[in-house]
Scaffold this motif. Structure first.
Motif, PDB file in Angstrom:
ATOM      1  N   LYS A 189      10.539  14.952  -3.181  1.00 43.79           N
ATOM      2  CA  LYS A 189       9.040  14.797  -3.501  1.00 43.79           C
ATOM      3  C   LYS A 189       8.856  14.667  -5.176  1.00 43.79           C
ATOM      4  O   LYS A 189       8.164  13.670  -5.419  1.00 43.79           O
ATOM      5  CB  LYS A 189       7.926  16.056  -2.918  1.00 43.79           C
ATOM      6  N   GLU A 190       9.387  15.159  -5.828  1.00 47.64           N
ATOM      7  CA  GLU A 190       9.341  15.015  -7.265  1.00 47.64           C
ATOM      8  C   GLU A 190      10.139  13.815  -7.700  1.00 47.64           C
ATOM      9  O   GLU A 190       9.367  13.254  -8.758  1.00 47.64           O
ATOM     10  CB  GLU A 190      10.083  16.300  -8.111  1.00 47.64           C
ATOM     11  N   ILE A 191      11.167  13.501  -7.356  1.00 45.16           N
ATOM     12  CA  ILE A 191      11.795  12.036  -7.625  1.00 45.16           C
ATOM     13  C   ILE A 191      10.766  11.068  -7.286  1.00 45.16           C
ATOM     14  O   ILE A 191      10.617  10.095  -8.036  1.00 45.16           O
ATOM     15  CB  ILE A 191      13.141  12.015  -6.854  1.00 45.16           C
ATOM     16  N   LEU A 223       1.043  -1.364  -0.039  1.00 48.26           N
ATOM     17  CA  LEU A 223       0.065  -0.087   0.009  1.00 48.26           C
ATOM     18  C   LEU A 223       1.034   1.333   0.129  1.00 48.26           C
ATOM     19  O   LEU A 223       0.418   2.242  -0.418  1.00 48.26           O
ATOM     20  CB  LEU A 223      -0.823  -0.044   1.405  1.00 48.26           C
ATOM     21  N   LYS A 224       1.922   1.140   0.517  1.00 50.92           N
ATOM     22  CA  LYS A 224       2.879   2.321   0.563  1.00 50.92           C
ATOM     23  C   LYS A 224       4.247   1.729   0.108  1.00 50.92           C
ATOM     24  O   LYS A 224       4.504   0.737   0.689  1.00 50.92           O
ATOM     25  CB  LYS A 224       3.085   2.829   2.009  1.00 50.92           C
ATOM     26  N   VAL A 225       5.236   2.403  -0.649  1.00 52.20           N
ATOM     27  CA  VAL A 225       6.212   2.114  -0.827  1.00 52.20           C
ATOM     28  C   VAL A 225       7.456   3.401  -0.518  1.00 52.20           C
ATOM     29  O   VAL A 225       7.294   4.248  -1.062  1.00 52.20           O
ATOM     30  CB  VAL A 225       6.407   1.842  -2.515  1.00 52.20           C
ATOM     31  N   CYS A 229       7.002   6.199  -5.912  1.00 54.04           N
ATOM     32  CA  CYS A 229       6.735   5.619  -4.656  1.00 54.04           C
ATOM     33  C   CYS A 229       6.322   6.761  -3.474  1.00 54.04           C
ATOM     34  O   CYS A 229       6.160   7.906  -4.170  1.00 54.04           O
ATOM     35  CB  CYS A 229       8.366   5.321  -4.138  1.00 54.04           C
ATOM     36  N   ASP A 230       6.033   6.550  -2.573  1.00 56.38           N
ATOM     37  CA  ASP A 230       5.361   7.496  -1.492  1.00 56.38           C
ATOM     38  C   ASP A 230       6.358   8.555  -0.578  1.00 56.38           C
ATOM     39  O   ASP A 230       5.896   9.493  -0.523  1.00 56.38           O
ATOM     40  CB  ASP A 230       4.614   6.529  -0.406  1.00 56.38           C
ATOM     41  N   TRP A 231       7.555   7.927  -0.598  1.00 58.94           N
ATOM     42  CA  TRP A 231       8.622   8.687   0.048  1.00 58.94           C
ATOM     43  C   TRP A 231       9.910   8.448  -0.379  1.00 58.94           C
ATOM     44  O   TRP A 231      10.331   7.298  -0.585  1.00 58.94           O
ATOM     45  CB  TRP A 231       8.298   8.481   1.647  1.00 58.94           C
TER      46      TRP A 231
END
Length: 159
Positions: A47-49, A12-14, A55-57
């Protein structure tokens, strides 16, 4: 691809963490990275990368911390005082600046079009006088080497 594989497996998150700083600049001393367009971190903040790779973060190693870690394990009888981190910082040990004629020349020889031409048996100009004028730029044209100011990270200060 790895991010998508994680998503396909049900994540759900990466979160992406790199043991190296973001590569923002070409490195002429060993890593063959010819143009700015091939660098995911070129003119992008974290954030742009993250959005670009899906990915989320994302978190990169801090270059100063990396340098300190390497220094801390160096032989005390042969301490490291400096080493090449140009692909992270844009500061070259030779004093060259991205955008110099030298880097334009490297781009001319190493960019994707030049590599494709060589694979197809087409000669790539071996000197500036043989090259089309627009392939060598000092201002960072669309396919040339970038300026020294491509780092778009948010500045974080310890307060």
């Amino acid at each position: 691809e790895i991010v998508q594989m994680a998503r396909d497996a049900g994540a759900l998150k990466v979160y992406f963490a790199s043991a190296a700083p973001a590569i923002r600049y070409p490195n002429i001393y060993g890593i063959d990275i010819p143009t700015r367009n091939e660098l995911i971190a070129y003119e992008r903040n974290e954030k742009e990368i993250a959005a670009k790779i899906g990915c989320d973060w994302i978190e990169y190693q801090d270059c100063h911390d990396l340098e300190e870690a390497v220094r801390s394990i160096s032989d005390p009888e042969r301490p490291l005082t400096t080493f090449d981190t140009s692909c992270f910082t844009g500061i070259y040990v030779t004093g060259e600046k991205i955008g110099d004629e030298y880097f334009g020349r490297l781009h001319q020889l190493r960019n994707d079009s030049a590599q494709e031409s060589r694979r197809n048996g087409v000669a790539v100009p071996s000197s500036e006088s043989e090259a089309p004028e627009e392939t060598i730029t000092s201002s960072g044209g669309d396919e040339g080497c970038e300026s020294m100011h491509n780092d778009k990270r948010d500045v974080v200060t310890d307060a």
